[in-house]
Design an enzyme around this catalytic site. Structure first.
Site, short mmCIF file in Angstrom:
data_model
loop_
_atom_site.label_atom_id
_atom_site.label_comp_id
_atom_site.label_asym_id
_atom_site.label_seq_id
_atom_site.Cartn_x
_atom_site.Cartn_y
_atom_site.Cartn_z
N CYS A 209 44.13 49.05 40.20
CA CYS A 209 43.05 48.07 40.39
C CYS A 209 43.49 46.91 41.30
O CYS A 209 43.56 47.09 42.51
CB CYS A 209 42.58 47.60 39.02
SG CYS A 209 40.89 47.01 39.04
N HIS B 147 42.01 52.00 35.31
CA HIS B 147 43.13 51.50 34.49
C HIS B 147 43.64 52.57 33.52
O HIS B 147 43.26 52.55 32.34
CB HIS B 147 42.66 50.31 33.65
CG HIS B 147 42.45 49.06 34.41
ND1 HIS B 147 43.43 48.10 34.56
CD2 HIS B 147 41.38 48.60 35.07
CE1 HIS B 147 42.96 47.10 35.28
NE2 HIS B 147 41.72 47.37 35.60
N GLU C 215 46.33 52.71 32.06
CA GLU C 215 47.18 52.11 31.01
C GLU C 215 46.38 51.64 29.80
O GLU C 215 46.94 51.33 28.76
CB GLU C 215 47.99 50.94 31.60
CG GLU C 215 47.23 49.64 31.84
CD GLU C 215 46.34 49.66 33.09
OE1 GLU C 215 46.20 50.72 33.72
OE2 GLU C 215 45.77 48.60 33.40
N1 GLN Z 1 38.45 42.31 40.69
C1 GLN Z 1 39.87 42.22 40.69
C2 GLN Z 1 40.40 41.79 42.05
O1 GLN Z 1 39.66 41.63 42.96
C3 GLN Z 1 40.51 43.50 40.25
C4 GLN Z 1 40.10 43.80 38.84
C5 GLN Z 1 41.15 44.50 38.01
O2 GLN Z 1 42.32 44.55 38.35
N2 GLN Z 1 40.72 44.96 36.86
O3 GLN Z 1 41.55 41.60 42.20
#
Ligand code: GLN
Length: 190
Positions: free
Chosen positions: A79, A169, A171
């Site tokens: 992410c 995610h 994890e």
């Molecule tokens: N929206 C976050 C970003 O722009 C990422 C979201 C996440 O890691 N769950 O960094």
């Protein structure tokens, strides 16, 4: 096997838990001195890429970590970690490590669909459950990048040599297959 987990912000404890379940030892990276420990792989967790990018620079971690990634240290970004590795972020001028030839779209699913679950095929693993939280997706990839998973027409996992990214995610769920995939990447890189 010793995995460093970036622990300046975000969901790092969950990666710690997952790796322990798989029998891999890991340590948290909070400051420069942590980088003197032997490291076979690196995890960049989810969180806020802008905050992480700033903290990495403020703490003096940015340049040494970028150097290690460029030298081939296996890295897994989830992410926000995906955004740290992306060469280009379509809707954000900031660049971070920019070591992976992907163009990402930040907060790509909008506010309504901020968080959702899906299940999709992942390269060689079969169908896996996925949790998305204000996630990016990958809009396009360079020719050296292998697409590993697609959800609703958008790339959500990819690999370039020793760099692995997921927009979701792994994890946060019980399924250990994606982390095992990363550990296998480290084994074959050695
Ligand atoms: N929206 C976050 C970003 O722009 C990422 C979201 C996440 O890691 N769950 O960094």
């Amino acid at each position: 096997m010793n995995i460093g987990i970036l622990a300046v912000q975000g969901a790092f404890i969950e990666h710690d838990r997952m790796l322990s379940r798989l029998g891999a030892s890991c340590f948290e990276i909070r400051q420069k001195s942590d980088l003197s420990r032997p490291m076979d792989g690196l995890i960049l967790p989810g969180g806020e890429s802008t905050v992480q990018g700033k903290l990495l620079r403020d703490l003096g971690l940015f340049a040494p970590l970028k150097e290690k990634i460029e030298a081939g240290l296996p890295v897994f970004g989830t992410c926000a970690g995906l955004l740290l590795l992306a060469k280009k972020i379509e809707n954000d001028e900031r660049r971070h490590f920019a070591t992976m030839d992907i163009t990402a779209m930040r907060n790509a699913y909008g506010r309504q669909l901020g968080s959702f679950s899906a299940e999709a095929e992942f390269d060689g693993l079969g169908s896996i459950p996925m949790t998305f939280i204000r996630a990016p997706y990958i809009e396009s990839v360079g020719k050296n990048v292998q697409v590993l998973s697609v959800v609703e027409g958008h790339i959500v996992a990819a690999k370039q040599k020793s760099q692995l990214v997921t927009a979701f995610h792994p994890e946060l769920l019980e399924d250990t297959r994606v982390h095992r995939y990363f550990l296998d990447m480290i084994r074959t890189a050695v």
